[in-house]
Design a protein around this motif. Structure first.
Motif, short mmCIF file in Angstrom:
data_model
loop_
_atom_site.label_atom_id
_atom_site.label_comp_id
_atom_site.label_asym_id
_atom_site.label_seq_id
_atom_site.Cartn_x
_atom_site.Cartn_y
_atom_site.Cartn_z
N TYR A 266 0.81 -1.22 0.00
CA TYR A 266 0.00 0.00 0.00
C TYR A 266 0.84 1.26 0.00
O TYR A 266 0.33 2.36 -0.25
N GLY A 267 2.16 1.10 0.26
CA GLY A 267 3.05 2.24 0.11
C GLY A 267 3.15 2.66 -1.35
O GLY A 267 3.38 3.82 -1.66
N VAL A 268 2.94 1.70 -2.25
CA VAL A 268 2.97 1.98 -3.69
C VAL A 268 1.57 2.22 -4.24
O VAL A 268 1.34 3.15 -5.02
N PHE A 269 0.60 1.39 -3.83
CA PHE A 269 -0.73 1.43 -4.44
C PHE A 269 -1.81 2.08 -3.57
O PHE A 269 -2.98 2.07 -3.93
N LYS A 270 -1.44 2.61 -2.42
CA LYS A 270 -2.33 3.37 -1.54
C LYS A 270 -3.30 2.49 -0.76
O LYS A 270 -3.30 2.46 0.45
N ASN A 271 -4.19 1.77 -1.46
CA ASN A 271 -5.20 0.97 -0.77
C ASN A 271 -5.78 -0.07 -1.74
O ASN A 271 -5.41 -0.11 -2.92
N PHE B 97 -7.45 -2.14 -7.18
CA PHE B 97 -8.48 -2.67 -8.07
C PHE B 97 -8.61 -1.83 -9.32
O PHE B 97 -8.71 -2.37 -10.43
N LEU B 98 -8.60 -0.51 -9.17
CA LEU B 98 -8.71 0.37 -10.32
C LEU B 98 -7.54 0.17 -11.27
O LEU B 98 -7.70 0.12 -12.50
#
Length: 201
Positions: A45-50, A55-56
């Motif tokens: 999540y440090g890269v993809f936030k959440n 999913f997006l």
């Protein structure tokens, strides 16, 4: 304090896409994603936030991968009607595993409905770009007289695009491949230009 482990973000995104494809968004847990990627939640999540952002981006990856396949199939054909047939063939699932998973874009549409504007934007981009490829082939066929000009290229592209999405849903529902191929052949036949016999005039 230890630093988050570095990882291949592209590979992790592909792995997350596979999980979402198999389970859907809501049924996918953080544990599912970290297990599939072998990356800790903090690093992921440090890269993809959440999870939602993952999913997006997974939808975008799926879209680009499938559009690339369509572009390649179209480029292999020279006749517009064969290009349309190639698009229809590429839309069908290659094996039983793919049939059971279905299309990630259609799955997302069914899971979210109209409740998430960002998800629907991703879905809309897939449909728009697919129909643009279809419309280009239709316009070429209309110019050479092999595809009907009774309707505009945009209307015909939307018609064929809807037929393809319907075929995907039919196949996932377990309808035999032969029946679905028959539907697609009929759809193509309906937009072909029929040459009238002079004796009929």
């Amino acid at each position: 304090m230890s630093r988050p482990r570095e990882f291949d973000a592209d590979l992790a995104l592909h792995q997350c896409m596979e999980v979402f494809w198999a389970k859907g968004f809501h049924s996918t847990s953080y544990e599912d994603l970290t297990r599939a990627t072998q990356v800790k939640k903090q690093s992921l999540y440090g890269v993809f936030k959440n999870k939602r952002e993952l999913f997006l981006q997974s939808l975008a990856l799926y879209r680009e991968r499938n559009l690339s396949i369509l572009e390649k199939r179209i480029a292999e054909e020279t006749l517009p009607i064969r290009q349309l047939e190639a698009i229809c063939e590429a839309a069908l699932y290659p094996d039983e595993e793919a049939r059971l998973r279905g299309c990630l874009i259609i799955n997302a549409s069914q899971e979210f409905g109209s409740e998430d504007a960002d998800v629907n934007r991703q879905i809309g981009q897939m449909m728009e770009r697919t129909e643009a490829m279809i419309e280009q082939a239709i316009r070429a066929g209309q110019a050479e007289g092999t595809i009907t000009s009774r309707l505009g290229s945009r209307e015909l592209a939307a018609y064929l695009g809807n037929a393809i999405n319907g075929a995907k849903m039919m196949e996932k529902s377990g309808i035999p491949r032969e029946e679905i191929c028959g539907v697609m052949r009929t759809t193509i036949a309906l937009i072909e230009e029929t040459k009238r016999d002079p004796s009929d005039i």
